[in-house]
Design a protein around this motif. Structure first.
Motif, short mmCIF file in Angstrom:
data_model
loop_
_atom_site.label_atom_id
_atom_site.label_comp_id
_atom_site.label_asym_id
_atom_site.label_seq_id
_atom_site.Cartn_x
_atom_site.Cartn_y
_atom_site.Cartn_z
N SER A 1 106.21 50.00 35.72
CA SER A 1 106.05 48.56 35.51
C SER A 1 106.95 48.07 34.39
O SER A 1 107.20 48.80 33.43
N LYS B 1 107.20 44.73 31.84
CA LYS B 1 106.40 43.58 31.40
C LYS B 1 107.29 42.47 30.87
O LYS B 1 108.35 42.73 30.30
N HIS C 1 102.95 35.27 31.28
CA HIS C 1 103.28 36.65 31.64
C HIS C 1 103.64 36.77 33.11
O HIS C 1 102.99 36.17 33.97
N ASN D 1 104.71 40.25 35.21
CA ASN D 1 105.05 41.66 35.21
C ASN D 1 105.58 42.06 36.57
O ASN D 1 105.28 41.44 37.59
#
Lengths: 116, 116
Positions: free
Chosen positions: A20, A22, A73, A75
Motif C-alpha cells: 500500500s 498512503k 486521504h 491510499n
C-alpha cells in the motif's frame, strides 16, 4: 507543512506481494488523484476521488484498489505485484471552485516502486 | 481530438541564454484552462502557472514569462537568463472543460538541460 505527502518515498518488494501507498493532503481539497509515471516520464491518471466518491477510474488492473477513508486521504493498495508495476506513483489533490475543476493540482513527492 | 503538442522533446542551452518552450493545443471547447508544471531531476512535480481561455494577457514572474495566443492555440513559456537550476522536464497541460471528471492531459513534456 507538507501540502500533499506520500509514504513511503521508496518501496522495493518482490513479485506477488501486496503493498500500500498512503497519501494525505492538508490543503482542504476535496478531490484527490493517483497517477503512474513510467520510465519514459509519461504520466497517466489512474483514479480520482471527489468527496470520497470515485470519479475517474481509468483502465487499470483490478489488482489496484484505491481507498479514500476521508477527503484528506487517498491510499492505493496493490495486490499480487508484477514487474510491470515498477514506476513512480504520484498522489495529487485539487480544490473544486463551485462546480468546476479549473484549479491547479498539487502533487506529492512521488513513491518509487520497484518490483523485483 | 483534443491534445497538446510540445514539439521540442529535448533542449540544451548554456547558462544565461534565453529559452522558449513551445506548447500548442487542440480543442473545440470554448472554456478551458492551461497549466505548466515542472519536474526537476529530484522528481517532484511543481505547479508553475494556470491560465484560463478568456485571459490572453501575458504573464511574467521573475525570469519566467508566458505568452498565450488563443488565435494560434499556443501557450509558450520563456525562461530568461537560464540557470542550471532550471534544468527539468516541463509539461504544458490543457484542462478541457470544467466538469469534475475532466482530466489533465499529460504529454511527455520538454526536457530542458541548462549547462554551465
Amino acid at each position: 507543512d507538507t501540502a500533499v505527502s506520500q509514504t513511503p518515498k521508496y518501496l522495493v518488494t518482490q513479485m506477488g506481494n501486496d503493498k500500500s501507498i498512503k497519501c494525505e493532503q492538508n490543503l482542504g481539497h476535496d478531490t484527490m488523484y493517483w497517477y503512474k509515471q513510467d520510465s519514459k516520464k509519461f504520466l497517466k491518471i489512474m483514479f480520482s476521488y471527489n468527496n470520497k466518491e470515485l470519479i475517474i477510474n481509468e483502465t487499470v488492473p483490478n489488482r489496484f484498489s484505491p481507498k479514500s477513508p476521508d477527503k484528506a486521504h487517498l491510499n492505493l493498495h496493490i495486490n499480487s505485484l508484477e514487474l510491470g508495476d515498477s514506476a513512480v506513483y504520484f498522489c495529487a489533490s485539487r480544490a473544486m471552485r463551485g462546480r468546476s475543476m479549473n484549479t491547479e493540482a498539487f502533487f506529492g513527492q512521488g513513491t518509487r516502486l520497484t518490483v523485483v | 481530438a483534443q491534445k497538446v503538442t510540445q514539439a521540442q522533446t529535448e533542449i540544451s542551452v548554456v547558462e544565461k541564454e534565453d529559452v522558449t518552450l513551445d506548447c500548442v493545443y487542440e480543442t473545440r471547447d470554448t472554456t478551458y484552462y492551461l497549466f505548466w508544471y515542472k519536474q526537476p531531476p529530484s522528481g517532484e512535480l511543481v505547479f508553475l502557472i494556470r491560465r484560463n481561455s478568456f485571459d490572453e494577457q501575458n504573464e511574467i514572474s521573475g525570469r519566467y514569462s508566458w505568452n498565450f495566443q488563443k488565435s494560434t492555440s499556443s501557450f509558450n513559456f520563456t525562461i530568461t537568463a537560464s540557470q542550471v537550476v532550471d534544468s527539468a522536464v516541463y509539461f504544458c497541460l490543457p484542462l478541457l472543460g470544467l466538469a469534475k471528471d475532466r482530466k489533465l492531459i499529460w504529454g511527455l513534456g520538454t526536457s530542458l538541460a541548462v549547462n554551465p
